[in-house]
Design an enzyme around this catalytic site. Structure first.
Site, PDB file in Angstrom:
ATOM      1  N   GLN A 221       4.215   1.188  -7.159  1.00 54.34           N
ATOM      2  CA  GLN A 221       4.440   0.352  -8.333  1.00 54.34           C
ATOM      3  C   GLN A 221       5.706   0.705  -9.077  1.00 54.34           C
ATOM      4  O   GLN A 221       6.168  -0.041  -9.931  1.00 54.34           O
ATOM      5  CB  GLN A 221       3.273   0.509  -9.314  1.00 54.34           C
ATOM      6  N   THR A 281       6.426   0.313  17.573  1.00 54.51           N
ATOM      7  CA  THR A 281       7.677  -0.406  17.365  1.00 54.51           C
ATOM      8  C   THR A 281       7.824  -0.759  15.905  1.00 54.51           C
ATOM      9  O   THR A 281       6.910  -1.277  15.293  1.00 54.51           O
ATOM     10  CB  THR A 281       7.679  -1.713  18.186  1.00 54.51           C
ATOM     11  N   CYS A 367      -8.347  -4.342  -4.781  1.00 56.92           N
ATOM     12  CA  CYS A 367      -8.942  -3.504  -3.756  1.00 56.92           C
ATOM     13  C   CYS A 367     -10.429  -3.316  -3.985  1.00 56.92           C
ATOM     14  O   CYS A 367     -11.143  -2.829  -3.147  1.00 56.92           O
ATOM     15  CB  CYS A 367      -8.255  -2.150  -3.719  1.00 56.92           C
TER      16      CYS A 367
END
Lengths: 443, 99
Positions: A221, A281, A367
């Protein structure tokens, strides 16, 4: 293209207000069977802002070539496609490093701050587990940090969850007292995503350096919004998130100090990419987007900060002037202005949220939004149960306009007043009854 | 290369603002216009020609970026009906134009 433009009105007029009954706007006329309904909140003036934000057009612009033409694997050493992608990836790495005052070799691309947090905490703890089995963190950390610590506890580590003061800041003396000879890591987030409180990172860094303990901070943040320097603040590990700084989702980075070297046990095994610490990757377009977002953030930091502070002041002052009994959670001074958490006494949070549905707010945190439990962060700062339930978080960002702030304020005041009219608790308070003295009976 | 004249800078400023007006997303549009105005205002007293060149080049690059992004957003129109792109000011939301 010209006839397309004819359909656009020249100026925005106050047309028919389309009442939206859902939390998100769904614009997909039935006549378009092939188009997916695109659900979008009307505003991103919300807690969602701290969780999901607009991408900056400059970021998307920098990603385009790597989504369209330069699609080589950056880890292929043997052909031109790979070299171009690799060059872009390395440039992005330098851009991220410049933002935090690090060396480009110390930046590892990950899939986001959650992965970075997991890597930092579990990686460092497990590497040094033969000699050091203790970790220190705070009660207001992000869920992924707390969950990582919990999983480490099942592996036999000991974790101290430091309490925070009423203003959301940790007590430095308590931190120092909690450090033991076998402490390997301290993890404290820079700016809290729920109450916007800014921890004294420099002081914590000093303490950790003095006690030879690694210091990890979740700066998702904070980065790009307040100046961060890993050497000045003595940070050893830092988590970076792409989509919090107007970059793409699905990418982040972790800063791992090289001098003095921080060793990590990698979470992800494989081909040894990213210094062997994070195999897989690297998604070139996303990494390029992250780099561009960091560069833009560095250029725009001062301008954005000034503007967001003004807008936040405007929001808070207007609401507090009109409506009594509003509490700002978290320290007034040591905070990032763009994240404001207000508790409206005698108003139920969910009802206020539904009333403000066309302004995308939410109570709780993305969340943990599935439950009606008040957020653990508010509990940790000692907010009363009833105030914790009626708290709303406002997020203000680079793209927030004054009109959006004014609209939100107006709606908020209107609905708080309306809900309080209906609230029996409010009536009792107006009559002078002390709510704490009431004995509620069970039926 | 000839030094950037006042006229050229003004032309660039107007072009940037005109292009930004075409952003179909409310937040992008407002941000671009505001940022362009503030940036030009901030730099209006700079004398050093090299610095001016640098800023002019940056402005030209930004003009291209805005042009591309505006075009991309317009390309998402399907048969004149714009999908919900960007974030709309609710009181001016029209289901048809989405503007």
């Amino acid at each position: 293209m010209d006839d397309v433009h004819q359909n656009l009105p020249e100026s925005s007029t106050r047309g028919n207000l389309v009442e939206q009954r859902t939390l998100f706007v769904s614009v997909a006329p039935a006549a378009m069977p092939t188009a997916k309904p695109i659900m979008k909140p009307i505003f991103i003036l919300s807690k969602q802002l701290a969780v999901c934000v607009l991408q900056d057009p400059r970021v998307l612009d920098s990603m385009l070539p790597y989504l369209m033409t330069y699609y080589g694997n950056p880890h292929s050493r043997t052909h031109a496609y790979g070299w171009e992608s690799e060059a872009a990836m390395e440039k992005a790495r330098r851009q991220v490093a410049d933002l935090i005052g690090a060396d480009h070799r110390e930046i590892i691309f990950t899939s986001g701050a959650t992965e970075s947090n997991n890597m930092a905490i579990k990686g460092v703890a497990r590497f040094y587990k033969s000699r050091k089995k203790h970790i220190v963190t705070t009660q207001t950390e992000h869920k992924c940090v707390l969950d990582s610590c919990r999983s480490l506890e099942t592996e036999g580590f000991q974790v101290t969850y430091l309490p925070v003061k009423r203003n959301g800041l940790i007590d430095l003396k308590e931190l120092e007292a909690a450090l033991q000879p076998d402490t390997s890591l301290v993890s404290v987030m820079t700016v809290n995503n729920e109450i916007g409180v800014k921890q004294p990172i420099r002081d914590i860094g000093e303490i950790c350096r003095a006690h030879k303990v690694f210091f990890h901070t979740d700066a998702a943040q904070a980065i790009g919004k307040i100046p961060m320097d890993v050497n000045d603040m003595k940070i050893d590990l830092m988590s970076i998130s792409g989509h919090k700084i107007y970059g793409p989702k699905g990418v982040g980075a972790i800063y791992v100090r090289r001098r003095p070297r921080v060793r990590l046990e990698p979470l992800q095994s494989g081909g040894g990419q990213e210094r062997g610490l994070r195999s897989g990757t690297v998604p070139t377009p996303l990494a390029v987007g992250l780099g561009a977002a960091c560069e833009v953030a560095q250029q725009e930091m001062e301008y954005d900060h000034k503007r967001i502070s003004l807008l936040a002041e405007r929001l808070v002052t207007k609401i507090m002037n009109e409506v009594p009994d509003v509490v700002m959670n978290g320290d007034r001074e040591h905070r990032y202005p763009g994240c404001v958490n207000l508790s409206f006494a005698y108003v139920e949070g969910e009802s206020l949220l539904m009333a403000l549905k066309d302004v995308a707010l939410s109570s709780g945190s993305a969340c943990t939004s599935a439950s009606l439990e008040p957020s653990y962060v508010l509990r940790a700062i000692g907010t009363d149960e009833d105030l914790a339930h009626s708290s709303i978080r406002f997020g203000i960002g680079r793209f927030t306009t004054e009109e959006e702030v004014d609209y939100t304020v107006q709606k908020c005041i209107q609905h708080v007043k309306r809900l309080r009219e209906m609230s029996p608790l409010w009536e009792m308070v107006q009559d002078g009854i002390d709510l704490k003295s009431i004995k509620w009976t069970q039926h | 290369m000839a030094a950037s004249s006042r006229a050229q800078v003004l032309r660039l400023y107007r072009a940037l603002l005109r292009e930004s007006q075409r952003f179909s997303g409310y937040n992008y549009r407002m941000y671009a216009i505001r940022r362009i105005r503030d940036a030009f205002r901030e730099n209006k007293n700079i004398e050093d020609t090299e610095k001016i060149e640098e800023l002019v080049n940056k402005a030209k690059a930004n003009l291209e970026i805005i042009h591309r992004q505006v075009y991309l957003l317009i390309l998402q129109w399907q048969g004149g009906k714009q999908m919900s792109i960007g974030y709309y000011w609710p009181t001016v939301f029209h289901a048809e134009t989405g503007y």
